[in-house]
Design a protein around this motif. Structure first.
Motif, PDB file in Angstrom:
ATOM      1  N   ASP A 157     -38.333  25.317 -84.611  1.00 33.58           N
ATOM      2  CA  ASP A 157     -37.512  24.931 -83.314  1.00 33.58           C
ATOM      3  C   ASP A 157     -36.010  25.029 -83.731  1.00 33.58           C
ATOM      4  O   ASP A 157     -35.261  25.485 -82.737  1.00 33.58           O
ATOM      5  CB  ASP A 157     -37.952  23.201 -83.130  1.00 33.58           C
ATOM      6  CG  ASP A 157     -39.208  23.260 -82.534  1.00 33.58           C
ATOM      7  OD1 ASP A 157     -39.676  24.432 -81.867  1.00 33.58           O
ATOM      8  OD2 ASP A 157     -39.709  22.053 -82.469  1.00 33.58           O
ATOM      9  N   ALA A 161     -33.343  27.249 -81.798  1.00 30.48           N
ATOM     10  CA  ALA A 161     -32.294  26.753 -81.233  1.00 30.48           C
ATOM     11  C   ALA A 161     -31.016  27.463 -81.465  1.00 30.48           C
ATOM     12  O   ALA A 161     -30.106  27.755 -80.663  1.00 30.48           O
ATOM     13  CB  ALA A 161     -31.994  25.341 -81.695  1.00 30.48           C
ATOM     14  N   GLY A 165     -29.592  29.677 -78.692  1.00 33.25           N
ATOM     15  CA  GLY A 165     -28.555  28.900 -78.215  1.00 33.25           C
ATOM     16  C   GLY A 165     -27.040  29.068 -78.882  1.00 33.25           C
ATOM     17  O   GLY A 165     -26.004  28.783 -78.125  1.00 33.25           O
TER      18      GLY A 165
END
Length: 184
Positions: A157, A161, A165
């Protein structure tokens, strides 16, 4: 942002592919997969006469005591780069004491001396050494490309990210194969 080009004045920067860090499990890729992809990138950059920068971390910043390699608990070869990288005399070696490879090192000077305009990044860990170096490279005015399958994290995760992101806001992302196919 997807990969558009690799500048003819690019350098490969591989973060913390050292014995002590690559012994920690990674996600979504294993350290062995990251090492294999980083080695492929390094081989191709060298064949094209493009700089290869191999970064390791030796200790925590001076004055920091909450985590320290100075305590003597780390294995003697903890900071040694993995042998699969086949370190060459022409490679630039950078030892850092913080997450990113720019702060407190000669990395920017070494790259500017060689006229580097873009860095291709890989290594361990995505959210720490790789992302910190990508952010600093962007702030120093380099074009940034992250080889998203040549880096990994302790958390899938966390890796995702950064890849989804953060990195697209700093530059471009691509797989190892896409980068190899685009090298000048």
């Amino acid at each position: 942002m997807a990969l558009s080009a690799i500048d003819p004045r690019s350098a490969l920067v591989l973060i913390d592919l050292q014995k002590g860090i690559t012994s920690i499990p990674g996600a979504p890729f294993t350290p062995a997969e990251v090492i294999e992809r980083g080695t492929r990138l390094a081989t191709e950059f060298r064949l094209r006469g493009l700089p290869v920068v191999l970064v390791n971390v030796k200790a925590t910043p001076p004055g920091r005591t909450e985590i320290s390699l100075r305590s003597g608990t780390a294995a003697p070869d903890w900071t040694d780069l993995v042998p699969e990288l086949d370190v060459q005399d022409t490679d630039i070696r950078v030892t850092k004491q913080s997450w990113g490879a720019f702060y407190g090192t000669s990395l920017d000077l070494e790259l500017r001396r060689r006229g580097v305009t873009q860095i291709v990044l890989g290594g361990i860990a995505t959210r720490f050494g790789v992302e910190s170096t990508a952010r600093a490279a962007h702030e120093h005015g380099y074009h940034v490309t992250v080889a998203v399958d040549a880096c990994t994290d302790i958390s899938a995760d966390g890796h995702r990210a950064s890849v989804e992101g953060v990195f697209p806001r700093l530059g471009e992302t691509a797989t190892t194969d896409e980068i190899l196919a685009t090298l000048p």
